[in-house]
Design an enzyme around this catalytic site. Structure first.
Site, PDB file in Angstrom:
ATOM      1  N   ASP A  69      37.383 119.218  38.161  1.00 44.53           N
ATOM      2  CA  ASP A  69      36.672 119.857  39.264  1.00 44.53           C
ATOM      3  C   ASP A  69      36.494 121.353  39.038  1.00 44.53           C
ATOM      4  OD1 ASP A  69      36.538 117.425  40.440  1.00 44.53           O
ATOM      5  OD2 ASP A  69      38.071 117.805  41.968  1.00 44.53           O
ATOM      6  N   CYS A  92      54.935 104.934  88.517  1.00 40.96           N
ATOM      7  CA  CYS A  92      55.396 105.456  89.812  1.00 40.96           C
ATOM      8  C   CYS A  92      56.341 104.506  90.541  1.00 40.96           C
ATOM      9  CB  CYS A  92      54.195 105.759  90.707  1.00 40.96           C
ATOM     10  SG  CYS A  92      53.267 104.289  91.231  1.00 40.96           S
ATOM     11  N   LYS A 144      27.747  92.415  50.222  1.00 43.91           N
ATOM     12  CA  LYS A 144      26.840  92.992  51.215  1.00 43.91           C
ATOM     13  C   LYS A 144      27.530  94.222  51.814  1.00 43.91           C
ATOM     14  CE  LYS A 144      23.984  91.822  55.225  1.00 43.91           C
ATOM     15  NZ  LYS A 144      24.368  92.949  56.074  1.00 43.91           N
TER      16      LYS A 144
END
Length: 668
Positions: free
Chosen positions: A32, A399, A112
């Site tokens: 790179d 709660c 595919k």
């Protein structure tokens, strides 16, 4: 003589070569750093000598101003879809149908790719235009975005320039590699992420998504000689195009099936998603003899694999409370690799689903991704010794208040439930609601825990000093947050209506209601009214007023509005927000004309390249309305892939159904 311009030409040639080795052949020859040094040298030369910049330079892959819209492209050769088969029997029926008429036919079998079909056009070897498939006949010009896909050569490769075809149009599948997808956040699957990237109006954004492509067919060409699919693929590869990675020529149905099974068994280990295998006749003369239906070629089929399934252990069940109070059970799983990603949680939906499948903690279970997206338990393989059936709690885990049955769901009905409060506030502040930038779930949780916020109205009473005292905040962050909250007071009343979190009132429905009544007060009054209508038979019928007034609103939505606005505590919240300066009134719509004036659309399914919000904005900007449900008064249903009950209802009612390309053509 080695001039600066000749060095630039040499650099372009080198960069094209190394691009091809890296992105097409997966066989890089330099690292790179070396590539970056070549790139920077060319970049510096072009900056100093802009007169020598060429359109196909590697530095030109991202450039230009963001697009305001995508122009329609009429395909010279239709980009057909494929008929789907789902079993060995269906596939063999297709193959035998071909062999009965053409006994010597051979078949190409290839993966595919699960991406987006595009057309690439080359003239004299240079890439000149790229477009989406659209509806197969009309697509959209996305050339600028496709130029950012580094696997697409901007200039075809050939040892002899005279061999370049004057015209070449190829079809390929743009996709997002799994590794790239896993590094991003906020997308459902690689295909959706690729679709969103390809329709970015700024090519620079598309470039950051690191899309790739496989080319799988020639649509049209001049000067190329080939008479089979395999020959065309080899030819495309010789021109430097990245062809489908593996394709196998098969002579018998049994060979075809063996290759389909081989591809299916390898799908989990591929670096990209596939959603099937394509089986097509190899010889072009046989293809021409078979021709096509109005939808797809008769010489090819797509075998669709069932969702991938994996075995794992159900470790525990966690129960969360949503903003509407519904208790949602989630399976905590022993992590397993499934359809390209690690799955550790799966939805259990509700108690009915748990009972039907007899799901218990400790079970060995079979897991799949519904629609290849959402993990779910298919079935229980075995119970742990001593296990007992799992039951959702009878009291709210947040709660402690009792829960009640609401259809298939269990719901906490306490308005003081902390879990509901947090999720209601997250919804209230979200982008499509009041759009309060910076007010995240984490910060809302801190505000609730500190006792500073007990409801939406409290947000507008916050002081910078109080916020600054919270953990990891500070004066600057607190000041920015208060400013963002203050700015949200200017939001349209439709956003406020959506932000209230009324059941069945989504973003589109909120817009319809506010557009009709222009005021939350008038909507509240209308929600409590009914009207009596007399039919042709003379029989009277009582209807909700909002159903009669607003095209696209049904009884379920009207009932939800009536129930919500009948509660004094909800009216008190709205009045409190009004006192604090939030907008309750909307002016008349700015767009009174336009080609869609008076027309109502319903959207369903996934459009090829356009997001639902973008499609809605396009329709509304031309005077149209977008409703949430289909009725006899609906003018058009805009349908994409995986369209469900709305499409079926439209057909039953005779409502016109259009695709994205037809909508684009109407806007042109």
């Amino acid at each position: 003589m080695n001039t600066p311009s000749s060095r630039a030409a040499e650099l372009r040639t080198l960069l094209r070569y190394h691009n091809h080795k890296y992105y097409v052949e997966d066989a890089p020859e330099i690292d790179d750093y070396a590539y970056d040094m070549l790139y920077r040298e060319l970049e510096a030369f072009e900056a100093a000598h802009p007169e020598f910049v060429t359109p196909d330079s590697p530095t030109r892959r991202v450039g230009g101003v963001p697009l305001s819209q995508f122009s329609p492209v009429e395909h010279a050769v239709p980009m057909e879809s494929l008929q789907d088969v789902f079993s060995r029997e269906e596939l063999f029926a297709f193959l035998r149908g071909v062999l009965e008429k053409q006994p010597g036919a051979q078949f190409v079998v290839e993966p595919k790719i699960d991406g987006l079909s595009v057309s690439l056009e080359y003239e004299a070897g240079r890439f000149v235009r790229g477009s989406t498939r659209g509806d197969g006949r009309v697509g959209e010009d996305v050339t600028a975005n496709l130029r950012t896909v580094k696997a697409i050569p901007l200039e075809l490769l050939t040892p002899e320039p005279s061999l370049l075809p004057p015209v070449l149009e190829v079809r390929g599948e743009v996709y997002m590699p799994r590794a790239v997808f896993e590094s991003l956040e906020g997308f459902k699957n690689p295909r959706n992420a690729a679709a969103g990237a390809l329709r970015q109006k700024d090519p620079a954004v598309t470039a950051t998504r690191r899309l790739s492509i496989f080319i799988f067919s020639i649509l049209r060409s001049e000067g190329l000689d080939y008479d089979s699919d395999t020959q065309s693929l080899d030819l495309l590869k010789s021109l430097g195009l990245r062809t489908i990675p593996s394709y196998t020529l098969c002579k018998t149905p049994e060979e075809v099936w063996a290759e389909v099974e081989r591809i299916g068994s390898a799908r989990a280990n591929l670096p990209y998603d596939i959603d099937g295998a394509v089986v097509s006749v190899d010889r072009l003369e046989i293809r021409r003899a078979f021709g096509s239906t109005s939808k797809f070629p008769k010489w090819a089929a797509a075998f669709k694999y069932p969702p991938e399934e994996r075995e794992t252990t159900l470790l525990d069940v966690e129960v969360a409370v949503g903003r509407t109070g519904v208790l949602t059970p989630t399976a905590v799983l022993e992590p397993v690799l499934l359809a390209g990603s690690t799955v550790a949680r799966a939805t259990l939906h509700n108690q009915d689903n748990i009972d039907q499948k007899d799901i218990r903690p400790g079970d060995r279970v079979l897991v799949r991704k519904a629609g290849d997206v959402i993990p779910e338990i298919v079935r229980v393989l075995s119970h742990e010794e001593g296990s007992v059936p799992y039951l959702l709690p009878e009291s709210c885990p947040s709660c402690g208040e009792p829960v009640s049955r609401d259809g298939a769901a269990l719901r906490c009905t306490s308005d003081d439930c902390p879990a509901q409060l947090l999720r209601r506030l997250v919804h209230f502040c979200s982008r499509d609601a009041m759009d309060i930038e910076g007010l995240s779930e984490a910060i809302l949780g801190k505000l609730i825990d500190a006792g500073l916020v007990r409801g939406a109205a409290d947000l507008y009473r916050l002081e910078p000093a109080s916020i600054a005292e919270l953990d990891k905040m500070g004066e600057k962050s607190a000041g920015n947050l208060v400013a963002a909250i203050e700015a949200s007071k200017k939001r349209n009343p439709a956003q406020l209506l959506f932000a209230l979190g009324i059941r069945h009132i989504g973003e589109d429905i909120a817009k319809l209601l506010v557009r009709e009544y222009l005021s939350l007060n008038r909507l509240i009054a209308a929600s409590q009214e009914t009207i009596t209508e007399t039919g042709k038979s003379g029989k009277e019928k009582v209807r909700f007023k909002v159903v009669a007034d607003v095209k696209g609103i049904g009884d379920e939505i009207a009932k939800s509005l009536q129930t919500y606005f009948a509660k004094p505590e909800h009216l008190a919240i709205i009045e409190e927000l009004r006192t604090l300066g939030l907008r309750m009134e909307s002016g008349p719509p700015a767009q009174t004309g336009g080609i869609f004036a008076g027309k109502t659309f319903v959207l369903t399914g996934t459009l090829p390249t356009m997001g639902r919000k973008e499609a809605t904005e396009l329709i509304e900007s031309r005077g149209g309305k977008v409703a949430g449900s289909v009725s006899a008064k609906t003018d058009y249903v805009l349908a994409g892939e995986d369209a469900g009950s709305k499409l079926a209802k439209a057909r039953a009612l005779g409502v016109p159904v259009i695709g994205e390309a037809a909508l684009t053509a109407m806007l042109a």
